[in-house]
Design a protein around this motif. Structure first.
Motif, short mmCIF file in Angstrom:
data_model
loop_
_atom_site.label_atom_id
_atom_site.label_comp_id
_atom_site.label_asym_id
_atom_site.label_seq_id
_atom_site.Cartn_x
_atom_site.Cartn_y
_atom_site.Cartn_z
N SER A 146 -2.03 -13.03 -2.43
CA SER A 146 -1.85 -12.38 -0.97
C SER A 146 -3.07 -11.82 -0.52
N ILE A 147 -3.33 -11.75 1.00
CA ILE A 147 -4.74 -11.68 1.38
C ILE A 147 -4.23 -10.24 2.53
N PRO A 148 -4.13 -8.97 1.94
CA PRO A 148 -3.78 -7.88 2.63
C PRO A 148 -4.89 -7.38 3.35
N ASP A 149 -4.56 -6.28 4.14
CA ASP A 149 -5.57 -5.60 4.87
C ASP A 149 -6.73 -5.25 4.22
N PRO A 150 -8.07 -5.72 4.42
CA PRO A 150 -9.19 -5.35 3.64
C PRO A 150 -9.55 -3.83 3.88
N TYR A 151 -9.05 -3.28 5.03
CA TYR A 151 -9.41 -1.66 5.27
C TYR A 151 -8.62 -0.86 4.69
N THR A 152 -7.29 -1.16 4.55
CA THR A 152 -6.40 -0.13 4.17
C THR A 152 -5.46 -0.23 2.66
N ILE A 153 -5.54 -1.69 2.48
CA ILE A 153 -4.49 -2.29 1.36
C ILE A 153 -5.51 -2.58 0.29
N GLN A 154 -6.41 -3.49 0.52
CA GLN A 154 -7.37 -4.13 -0.72
C GLN A 154 -8.11 -3.00 -1.13
N GLN A 155 -7.73 -2.24 -1.93
CA GLN A 155 -8.47 -1.08 -2.44
C GLN A 155 -8.32 -0.75 -3.96
N ALA A 156 -9.28 -0.17 -4.60
CA ALA A 156 -9.11 -0.07 -5.91
C ALA A 156 -7.99 0.58 -6.49
N THR A 213 3.73 -15.06 -9.17
CA THR A 213 4.66 -13.74 -9.44
C THR A 213 4.57 -12.84 -8.34
N ASN A 214 5.87 -12.13 -7.78
CA ASN A 214 5.67 -11.15 -7.04
C ASN A 214 5.63 -9.72 -7.97
N VAL A 215 4.50 -9.10 -7.29
CA VAL A 215 4.60 -7.66 -7.77
C VAL A 215 4.71 -6.59 -6.68
N THR A 216 5.33 -5.81 -7.10
CA THR A 216 5.52 -4.35 -6.03
C THR A 216 5.00 -3.21 -6.77
N VAL A 217 4.11 -2.62 -6.00
CA VAL A 217 3.36 -1.29 -6.45
C VAL A 217 3.42 -0.44 -5.39
N SER A 218 3.42 1.16 -5.96
CA SER A 218 3.34 2.20 -4.88
C SER A 218 1.79 2.79 -5.43
N ALA A 219 1.00 3.03 -4.45
CA ALA A 219 -0.09 3.74 -4.66
C ALA A 219 -0.64 4.26 -3.50
N LEU A 220 -1.56 5.30 -3.66
CA LEU A 220 -2.46 5.69 -2.56
C LEU A 220 -3.29 4.74 -1.88
N SER A 221 -3.07 4.91 -0.42
CA SER A 221 -3.98 4.24 0.67
C SER A 221 -4.75 5.11 1.02
N TYR A 222 -6.19 4.81 1.12
CA TYR A 222 -7.42 5.74 1.62
C TYR A 222 -7.59 5.19 3.04
N LEU A 223 -7.52 6.05 4.03
CA LEU A 223 -7.68 5.75 5.49
C LEU A 223 -9.06 5.85 5.80
N PRO A 224 -9.69 4.61 6.32
CA PRO A 224 -11.02 4.84 6.65
C PRO A 224 -11.49 5.71 7.87
N ALA A 225 -12.45 6.45 7.74
CA ALA A 225 -12.70 7.28 8.75
C ALA A 225 -13.75 6.69 9.65
N PHE A 226 -13.91 5.35 9.60
CA PHE A 226 -14.59 4.46 10.49
C PHE A 226 -13.74 3.53 11.17
#
Length: 373
Positions: A146-156, A14-27
């Motif tokens: 889906s396998i998204p970006d683990p730095y900016t998208i795969q977040q809690a 199933t496709n799921v569309t979400v809007s949420a905050l993405s936290y930008l790594p400082a490293f």
């Protein structure tokens, strides 16, 4: 000894569309495993910086493909015993009570029917045997989702939004055509990081859940440092290149089955064959979901459903291997829960489904729901 099978399942996307905050790594993104180990050393140092590992947040809108299994009792407690095709979906009838199962770090949705479908490590068999339907799914970055970006998208926070949207679609009947019966009640059952997400649903969207079961969890992560040190932050693409060679350097895992045992299992209360299977079938966690778990809402003051907190007595990650006296500290997060109960499973480590006495745990969970929901 195998368990009698009492359910049927349909698998779907199933496709799921979400809007949420993405936290930008400082490293910067890691280039190799030397950099992940250096990051780990700094993160766990006695004089570790208290500064946030993120430099800000932006709102993102993302669409993910989610792989899920919907399972139902062969002889439903909430519908007629006959009718409907054998594998096309549950028969039409009275509304279903559904448990939404969310796995933790290092697993995919097979955590809920682990090792073999007929094995005693099969929570879905226990839940359907008690009359519930189940929805298990691969969190983003795991399994067939889906396998998204683990730095900016795969977040809690984004994963919490995914769980909320899956629940909305389940409730309004738009999740998949295999679910023919209307849904009466929805219970959120989690393990570890999946429990944190289920807790987040109760805190942020209390109307979406009729009850919450939190396993392998205590909210206060006393053993996060030992878990990180034990994992060594191995690059998944180098640890299991045949499975994860195309993953980003932000996808991490632990080194071997002994590290797996240290974090997840307690000897001698598990079968070494199960540990070997768990290691061969593990999934990576992302650096950012590990760092953002603390951003999930926990103050569930408006949640009035039943809550069961089920901890393992020797849980390393949440209790630093001793959960006695720790689990009751969650009660203030659920002041209106009716009821809020705790249970400590003996002779068990963090990977609760992987121990010899898993079926006893399953019985406690489903009896709690029958008694209070």
């Amino acid at each position: 000894m195998g368990a009698a099978m009492a359910f049927q399942c349909s698998s779907f996307y199933t496709n799921v569309t979400v809007s949420a905050l993405s936290y930008l790594p400082a490293f910067p993104p890691f280039e190799n495993h030397y950099e992940t180990v250096a990051f780990l050393k700094g993160f766990t140092a006695r004089n570790a910086s208290t500064a946030s590992p993120f430099k800000g947040a932006v709102n993102v809108t993302e669409t993910f493909s989610i792989s899920a299994d919907f399972c139902w009792p062969s002889r439903s407690h909430h519908g007629p015993p006959h009718g409907g095709p054998p594998y096309g979906g549950p028969p039409s009838g009275e509304p279903l009570d559904v448990q939404v199962l969310t796995h933790g770090l290092g697993f995919d949705k097979s955590y809920w029917n682990f090792y073999a479908e007929s094995s005693e490590y099969n929570y879905i068999n226990a839940a359907t045997g008690a009359g519930y339907a189940t929805l298990s799914y691969d969190r983003i970055g795991n399994g067939l989702s889906s396998i998204p970006d683990p730095y900016t998208i795969q977040q809690a926070p984004i994963e919490l939004a995914v769980l909320e949207q899956l629940t909305i679609k389940l409730r309004d009947g738009t999740l998949d055509s295999c679910i023919r019966q209307p849904v009466r009640k929805v219970f959120h059952v989690g393990h570890s990081f999946g429990s944190a997400l289920s807790h987040g649903v109760a805190a942020r969207s209390p109307g979406l859940s009729d009850g919450v079961i939190l396993t392998g969890y205590a909210a206060i992560t006393l053993g996060g440092g030992p878990f990180a040190i034990n994992s060594g932050l191995h690059l998944a693409k180098e640890n299991q290149p045949e499975r994860f060679g195309n993953h980003s350097t932000g996808s991490l895992t632990w080194g071997d089955e002994l590290a797996n045992q240290y974090s997840f299992l307690t000897a001698p209360y598990f079968d070494p064959k199960v540990l070997a299977y768990a290691e061969a079938h593990k999934f990576p966690f992302s650096i950012s979901e590990f760092l953002t778990q603390g951003l999930i809402e926990t103050n569930a003051t408006a949640f009035t459903g039943p809550v069961l907190l089920m901890a393992a007595d020797t849980d390393l990650i949440f209790c630093q291997s001793d959960c006695v006296g720790i689990v009751d500290q969650l009660a203030p997060f659920f002041p209106a829960a009716a009821p809020f109960q705790t249970y400590v499973q003996p002779r068990t480590g963090h990977g609760m489904n992987l121990h010899y006495n898993a079926t006893a745990m399953y019985g406690v969970v489903n009896k709690f729901l029958k008694d209070h929901a």
